[in-house]
Design a protein around this motif. Structure first.
Motif, PDB file in Angstrom:
ATOM      1  N   SER A  95      10.591   3.538  -6.747  1.00 15.01           N
ATOM      2  CA  SER A  95      10.756   2.155  -6.807  1.00 15.01           C
ATOM      3  C   SER A  95      10.323   1.484  -5.392  1.00 15.01           C
ATOM      4  CB  SER A  95      12.130   1.549  -7.184  1.00 15.01           C
ATOM      5  OG  SER A  95      13.154   2.372  -6.144  1.00 15.01           O
ATOM      6  N   GLN A  96      10.144   0.238  -5.246  1.00 13.11           N
ATOM      7  CA  GLN A  96       9.976  -0.393  -4.129  1.00 13.11           C
ATOM      8  C   GLN A  96      11.142  -0.506  -2.952  1.00 13.11           C
ATOM      9  OE1 GLN A  96      11.510  -3.758  -3.100  1.00 13.11           O
ATOM     10  NE2 GLN A  96      10.109  -3.776  -1.077  1.00 13.11           N
ATOM     11  N   PRO A  97      12.351  -0.453  -3.843  1.00 15.76           N
ATOM     12  CA  PRO A  97      13.671  -0.546  -3.093  1.00 15.76           C
ATOM     13  C   PRO A  97      13.783   0.732  -2.500  1.00 15.76           C
ATOM     14  CG  PRO A  97      14.086  -1.783  -5.055  1.00 15.76           C
ATOM     15  CD  PRO A  97      12.730  -1.032  -5.170  1.00 15.76           C
ATOM     16  N   ALA A  98      13.475   1.748  -2.799  1.00 18.18           N
ATOM     17  CA  ALA A  98      13.523   3.218  -2.460  1.00 18.18           C
ATOM     18  C   ALA A  98      12.810   3.282  -1.367  1.00 18.18           C
ATOM     19  CB  ALA A  98      13.297   4.254  -3.662  1.00 18.18           C
ATOM     20  N   ILE A  99      11.436   2.762  -1.486  1.00 16.55           N
ATOM     21  CA  ILE A  99      10.291   2.969  -0.488  1.00 16.55           C
ATOM     22  C   ILE A  99      10.896   2.234   0.826  1.00 16.55           C
ATOM     23  CG2 ILE A  99       8.145   2.295   0.325  1.00 16.55           C
ATOM     24  CD1 ILE A  99       8.152   4.977  -1.183  1.00 16.55           C
ATOM     25  N   LYS A 100      11.606   1.023   0.588  1.00 15.82           N
ATOM     26  CA  LYS A 100      12.066   0.276   1.694  1.00 15.82           C
ATOM     27  C   LYS A 100      13.138   0.771   2.385  1.00 15.82           C
ATOM     28  CE  LYS A 100      12.308  -3.334   3.984  1.00 15.82           C
ATOM     29  NZ  LYS A 100      11.762  -3.700   5.162  1.00 15.82           N
ATOM     30  N   LYS A 101      13.878   1.698   1.725  1.00 21.24           N
ATOM     31  CA  LYS A 101      15.094   2.605   2.264  1.00 21.24           C
ATOM     32  C   LYS A 101      14.528   3.631   3.307  1.00 21.24           C
ATOM     33  CE  LYS A 101      18.810   5.660   1.311  1.00 21.24           C
ATOM     34  NZ  LYS A 101      19.482   6.278   0.209  1.00 21.24           N
ATOM     35  N   HIS A 102      13.479   4.179   2.638  1.00 20.00           N
ATOM     36  CA  HIS A 102      12.888   5.257   3.617  1.00 20.00           C
ATOM     37  C   HIS A 102      12.123   4.328   4.863  1.00 20.00           C
ATOM     38  CE1 HIS A 102      13.573   8.588   1.337  1.00 20.00           C
ATOM     39  NE2 HIS A 102      12.769   7.939   0.024  1.00 20.00           N
ATOM     40  N   LEU A 103      11.496   3.307   4.718  1.00 17.91           N
ATOM     41  CA  LEU A 103      11.099   2.459   5.685  1.00 17.91           C
ATOM     42  C   LEU A 103      12.095   2.079   6.735  1.00 17.91           C
ATOM     43  CD1 LEU A 103       8.407   0.538   3.806  1.00 17.91           C
ATOM     44  CD2 LEU A 103       7.815   2.243   5.417  1.00 17.91           C
ATOM     45  N   THR A 104      13.130   1.669   6.157  1.00 17.30           N
ATOM     46  CA  THR A 104      14.290   1.119   6.994  1.00 17.30           C
ATOM     47  C   THR A 104      14.784   2.234   8.159  1.00 17.30           C
ATOM     48  OG1 THR A 104      14.883  -0.624   5.587  1.00 17.30           O
ATOM     49  CG2 THR A 104      16.544   0.125   7.097  1.00 17.30           C
ATOM     50  N   ILE A 105      14.952   3.609   7.482  1.00 12.06           N
ATOM     51  CA  ILE A 105      15.448   4.705   8.215  1.00 12.06           C
ATOM     52  C   ILE A 105      14.225   5.016   9.315  1.00 12.06           C
ATOM     53  CG2 ILE A 105      15.498   7.190   8.127  1.00 12.06           C
ATOM     54  CD1 ILE A 105      17.056   6.767   5.491  1.00 12.06           C
TER      55      ILE A 105
ATOM     56  N   GLU B 244       0.843  -1.210   0.025  1.00  8.88           N
ATOM     57  CA  GLU B 244       0.163   0.126  -0.080  1.00  8.88           C
ATOM     58  C   GLU B 244       0.841   1.325  -0.003  1.00  8.88           C
ATOM     59  OE1 GLU B 244      -4.131  -0.981   2.396  1.00  8.88           O
ATOM     60  OE2 GLU B 244      -2.193  -1.068   3.392  1.00  8.88           O
ATOM     61  N   ILE B 245       1.788   1.084   0.845  1.00  5.91           N
ATOM     62  CA  ILE B 245       2.679   2.365   0.826  1.00  5.91           C
ATOM     63  C   ILE B 245       3.583   2.673  -0.716  1.00  5.91           C
ATOM     64  CG2 ILE B 245       4.905   3.191   2.091  1.00  5.91           C
ATOM     65  CD1 ILE B 245       3.930   1.869   4.578  1.00  5.91           C
ATOM     66  N   VAL B 246       4.103   1.347  -0.979  1.00  5.45           N
ATOM     67  CA  VAL B 246       4.931   1.510  -2.344  1.00  5.45           C
ATOM     68  C   VAL B 246       3.777   2.068  -3.223  1.00  5.45           C
ATOM     69  CG1 VAL B 246       5.683  -0.129  -4.272  1.00  5.45           C
ATOM     70  CG2 VAL B 246       6.633  -0.314  -1.864  1.00  5.45           C
ATOM     71  N   ASP B 247       2.607   1.336  -3.611  1.00  2.29           N
ATOM     72  CA  ASP B 247       1.617   2.018  -4.486  1.00  2.29           C
ATOM     73  C   ASP B 247       1.342   3.569  -4.404  1.00  2.29           C
ATOM     74  OD1 ASP B 247       1.845  -0.496  -5.611  1.00  2.29           O
ATOM     75  OD2 ASP B 247      -0.362  -1.132  -4.516  1.00  2.29           O
ATOM     76  N   ALA B 248       1.529   4.268  -3.451  1.00  2.00           N
ATOM     77  CA  ALA B 248       1.092   5.433  -3.115  1.00  2.00           C
ATOM     78  C   ALA B 248       2.252   6.312  -3.718  1.00  2.00           C
ATOM     79  CB  ALA B 248       0.832   5.663  -1.596  1.00  2.00           C
TER      80      ALA B 248
END
Length: 108
Positions: free
Chosen positions: A37-47, A29-33
């Motif tokens: 890219s998914q890896p870029a969103i994952k990096k933000h989520l990791t932070i 849901e977050i990626v779709d918003a």
């Protein structure tokens, strides 16, 4: 203590937090918003996870993200305290300046 400035220093992370304010979201849901890219969103989520602003749990094959309200509350209070100290120092400097009469009224 979380680094609120690191967490909030990027508009994508601020948008993720705003999304989670509305309720828990899956990674999909977050990626779709976003248009990144998914890896870029994952990096933000990791932070955000590293700074403990959000929490993550697995539900089957889905990762569910939610706000960590207690950490956000603590970070908010810390930031208010820090800003208050900055303002106090400025007001003390202004008070000292005025009391010493180191200014001149243009009408004098």
């Amino acid at each position: 203590m979380p680094d609120i400035y690191r967490a909030l220093g990027d508009s994508t992370r601020r948008r993720i937090l705003s999304m989670l304010k509305q309720g828990n979201k899956t990674q999909k849901e977050i990626v779709d918003a976003f248009d990144i890219s998914q890896p870029a969103i994952k990096k933000h989520l990791t932070i955000l996870l590293e700074e403990r602003m959000i929490s993550e749990r697995l539900n089957g094959k889905y990762r569910i993200y939610s706000l960590n309200l207690s950490i956000l509350q603590t970070a908010y209070q810390e930031m208010l305290h820090y800003i208050g100290e900055l303002l106090d120092e400025q007001l003390i400097s202004l008070k000292n300046y005025v009391e010493k009469g180191e200014f001149r009224d243009e009408d004098d």
